[in-house]
Scaffold this active site. Structure first.
Site, PDB file in Angstrom:
ATOM      1  N   ASP A 141       0.873  -1.162   0.000  1.00 57.13           N
ATOM      2  CA  ASP A 141       0.000   0.000   0.000  1.00 57.13           C
ATOM      3  C   ASP A 141       0.915   1.217   0.000  1.00 57.13           C
ATOM      4  OD1 ASP A 141       0.927   0.251   2.613  1.00 57.13           O
ATOM      5  OD2 ASP A 141      -1.054   0.161   3.548  1.00 57.13           O
TER       6      ASP A 141
ATOM      7  N   CYS B 189       3.034  -3.216   4.065  1.00 59.79           N
ATOM      8  CA  CYS B 189       2.167  -2.101   4.441  1.00 59.79           C
ATOM      9  C   CYS B 189       2.780  -1.449   5.665  1.00 59.79           C
ATOM     10  CB  CYS B 189       0.722  -2.545   4.661  1.00 59.79           C
ATOM     11  SG  CYS B 189       0.411  -3.637   6.058  1.00 59.79           S
TER      12      CYS B 189
ATOM     13  N   THR C 224       2.337  -1.856   8.919  1.00 58.69           N
ATOM     14  CA  THR C 224       2.739  -2.827   9.949  1.00 58.69           C
ATOM     15  C   THR C 224       2.904  -4.246   9.416  1.00 58.69           C
ATOM     16  OG1 THR C 224       0.454  -3.336  10.502  1.00 58.69           O
ATOM     17  CG2 THR C 224       1.507  -1.538  11.746  1.00 58.69           C
TER      18      THR C 224
ATOM     19  N   HIS D  28       8.193 -24.311   9.866  1.00 55.57           N
ATOM     20  CA  HIS D  28       7.125 -24.952  10.636  1.00 55.57           C
ATOM     21  C   HIS D  28       5.733 -24.769  10.054  1.00 55.57           C
ATOM     22  CE1 HIS D  28       9.606 -24.999  14.631  1.00 55.57           C
ATOM     23  NE2 HIS D  28      10.239 -25.549  13.619  1.00 55.57           N
TER      24      HIS D  28
ATOM     25  N   HIS E  50       4.999 -31.088  11.304  1.00 59.84           N
ATOM     26  CA  HIS E  50       4.398 -29.835  10.850  1.00 59.84           C
ATOM     27  C   HIS E  50       3.431 -30.076   9.695  1.00 59.84           C
ATOM     28  CE1 HIS E  50       7.227 -27.960  13.505  1.00 59.84           C
ATOM     29  NE2 HIS E  50       8.241 -28.491  12.849  1.00 59.84           N
TER      30      HIS E  50
END
Length: 148
Positions: A8, A65, A67, A98, A133
């Site tokens: 963004d 973005c 965060t 994982h 996993h």
């Protein structure tokens, strides 16, 4: 590797730098935008990258973005996408090893570009471990197929 990347406005500058960085490493990069740092809605770009990964047009996706959180939430709504919001290289390694993460979500406001490059390097260099996993990830398949 084929990598789809988008951002963004808050992640635009780092996206541009990461595109050049990835190309310098020999990766094929699909830049899904935006083309400027004008204000945009992150879901418009998260969907493009997530769909590239979901439909195997690209091997991995990278979203940037402010965060990384919004991009991660949105990308994880797309079938076959396992997006991880990562802030340190060690988490990138664990997300791949994982969780078989295939979309990396980064913070363009709180993490510097050099650290994000380290995160990208670790993410792309790490293989999924499988084993216990894989058994856990297999529990996602019925949910992805039915939505319940």
């Amino acid at each position: 590797m084929r990598i789809s990347i988008g951002s963004d406005h808050a992640g635009f500058e780092q996206k541009q730098q990461l595109v050049e960085y990835l190309k310098s490493l020999g990766h094929e990069v699909t830049d899904r935008g935006p083309d400027t740092d004008d204000r945009v809605d992150y879901p418009d770009y998260a969907i493009k990258v997530a769909m590239d990964v979901s439909f195997n047009r690209d091997d991995f996706g990278i979203l940037v973005c402010g965060t990384g959180i919004g991009m991660s939430i949105f990308a994880n709504k797309i079938v076959r996408v396992r997006a991880a919001n990562v802030t340190i290289p060690e988490f990138a390694e664990l997300a791949r090893a994982h969780n078989d993460a295939n979309v990396l979500c980064l913070s363009g406001r709180f993490i510097d570009i050099d650290t994000n490059k380290e995160i990208v390097d670790k993410f792309l260099a790490t293989e999924f471990e499988g084993g216990r996993h894989a058994k856990r990830l297999a529990k996602l398949l019925p949910i992805e197929r039915t939505g319940a």
